[in-house]
Design a protein around this motif. Sequence first.
Motif, PDB file in Angstrom:
ATOM      1  N   UNK A 277       0.863  -1.072   0.008  1.00  0.00           N
ATOM      2  CA  UNK A 277      -0.007   0.096  -0.125  1.00  0.00           C
ATOM      3  C   UNK A 277       0.942   1.219  -0.138  1.00  0.00           C
ATOM      4  N   UNK A 278       1.984   1.264   0.787  1.00  0.00           N
ATOM      5  CA  UNK A 278       2.743   2.382   0.894  1.00  0.00           C
ATOM      6  C   UNK A 278       3.650   2.545  -0.358  1.00  0.00           C
ATOM      7  N   UNK A 279       3.907   1.566  -1.090  1.00  0.00           N
ATOM      8  CA  UNK A 279       4.408   1.807  -2.303  1.00  0.00           C
ATOM      9  C   UNK A 279       3.700   2.180  -3.595  1.00  0.00           C
ATOM     10  N   UNK A 280       2.350   1.782  -3.417  1.00  0.00           N
ATOM     11  CA  UNK A 280       1.347   2.225  -4.577  1.00  0.00           C
ATOM     12  C   UNK A 280       1.047   3.704  -4.321  1.00  0.00           C
ATOM     13  N   UNK A 281       0.912   4.137  -3.301  1.00  0.00           N
ATOM     14  CA  UNK A 281       0.577   5.508  -2.780  1.00  0.00           C
ATOM     15  C   UNK A 281       1.970   6.658  -2.661  1.00  0.00           C
ATOM     16  N   UNK A 282       3.000   6.028  -3.077  1.00  0.00           N
ATOM     17  CA  UNK A 282       4.241   6.723  -3.141  1.00  0.00           C
ATOM     18  C   UNK A 282       4.508   7.280  -1.660  1.00  0.00           C
ATOM     19  N   UNK A 283       4.474   6.562  -0.711  1.00  0.00           N
ATOM     20  CA  UNK A 283       4.499   7.145   0.721  1.00  0.00           C
ATOM     21  C   UNK A 283       5.939   6.674   1.037  1.00  0.00           C
ATOM     22  N   UNK A 284       6.537   7.666   2.186  1.00  0.00           N
ATOM     23  CA  UNK A 284       7.918   7.395   2.532  1.00  0.00           C
ATOM     24  C   UNK A 284       7.807   5.984   3.413  1.00  0.00           C
ATOM     25  N   UNK A 285       8.508   5.162   3.176  1.00  0.00           N
ATOM     26  CA  UNK A 285       8.542   3.998   3.964  1.00  0.00           C
ATOM     27  C   UNK A 285       9.004   4.186   5.485  1.00  0.00           C
TER      28      UNK A 285
ATOM     29  N   UNK B  11      -3.095  11.652   5.456  1.00  0.00           N
ATOM     30  CA  UNK B  11      -2.401  10.802   5.831  1.00  0.00           C
ATOM     31  C   UNK B  11      -2.849  10.208   7.072  1.00  0.00           C
ATOM     32  N   UNK B  12      -3.242  10.910   7.893  1.00  0.00           N
ATOM     33  CA  UNK B  12      -3.644  10.852   9.213  1.00  0.00           C
ATOM     34  C   UNK B  12      -4.838   9.960   9.090  1.00  0.00           C
ATOM     35  N   UNK B  13      -5.605  10.169   8.374  1.00  0.00           N
ATOM     36  CA  UNK B  13      -6.978   9.133   8.499  1.00  0.00           C
ATOM     37  C   UNK B  13      -6.579   8.070   7.726  1.00  0.00           C
ATOM     38  N   UNK B  14      -5.495   7.877   6.750  1.00  0.00           N
ATOM     39  CA  UNK B  14      -5.320   6.554   6.291  1.00  0.00           C
ATOM     40  C   UNK B  14      -4.577   5.812   7.472  1.00  0.00           C
ATOM     41  N   UNK B  15      -3.920   6.404   8.047  1.00  0.00           N
ATOM     42  CA  UNK B  15      -3.165   5.652   9.184  1.00  0.00           C
ATOM     43  C   UNK B  15      -4.275   5.247  10.264  1.00  0.00           C
ATOM     44  N   UNK B  16      -5.266   6.173  10.563  1.00  0.00           N
ATOM     45  CA  UNK B  16      -6.349   5.736  11.564  1.00  0.00           C
ATOM     46  C   UNK B  16      -7.195   4.623  11.141  1.00  0.00           C
TER      47      UNK B  16
END
Length: 295
Positions: free
Chosen positions: A81-89, A208-213
């Motif tokens: 998911x982090x890779x697809x959304x291009x998030x810093x791992x 990003x916070x909502x995604x994490x929640x």
Amino acid sequence: MIGQILSTMLPVFLIAGCGALYGRYRTPDIQGLNKLNMELFVPLLVFAVLADQQAPLQDYASLALAATVVVLGSGLLLYPLARVLNLNLKTFLPPMMFNNSGNMGIPILVLAFGDAALPAAIVLFIVEMLLHFSVGLYMLDPHTSILQRLRLPIVFASIAGLTVNLAGVPIPAWLLESMDMLGSICIPLMLFALGVRMLDVDFRDWKLGMLGAIACPASGLILAWPMIALLDLPGLQIASLWVFAALPPAVLNYMVAEQYQQEPHKVASLVLISNLGSLVVMPVVLGLVFAAGYL
């Protein structure tokens, strides 16, 4: 069931609310309080619970294994998911893995299931903390020395408590009671500190916070389910694992990100918005646990 949920969550919200209210009008040295808690009160509670001969720790080996799978597996599960959304791992994955087993987990488990749940709560907390200060710090900086990671009071308290328990070394009741009383201070202090930290919610990265929640408790619960199916856990440990799996990210993730300069403002949003989201998640999980009749 509603009464059980309220009696569990209301003290959590009230104590955290007191911290938020006090922090709104005063400037408490929350860093100093957290340092005192992590260097004295928490290690004393950990040692007292682990050293108590009435808590046979071999009975919690499967629970510790399940918790390890939940923590490490969350990182593996959310990696795509982090890779697809291009998030810093390094920014996204550690908060999703290392949950709030201290500030929120211990109080909720004790309030929900009574003092009988304290050994399970401590075992879950130790697993999460040891993984955080080993795997978690390695994820942020692979060059951090092992000695630096393990040079922590809670690590020494865990090793000492395990040694005393497994070796059957008797501890005088008055000494164990004194350490237990001092250690018990950490539970309300954790909630109070969490309330103060809630004032620092940064809504700049609210998406990003909502995604994490959503992702943090979802990944934990997905991984807890097969572990409960595979392992022969007692009912109280099953209930404790469900709660552990649904916990939001630990506030410590923000402190570590700040120390390593790993986008601390984004980690703050992940941590604090996810903790706010737990106001919805935890009552639902507790309701399902009580309805399932594990206790």
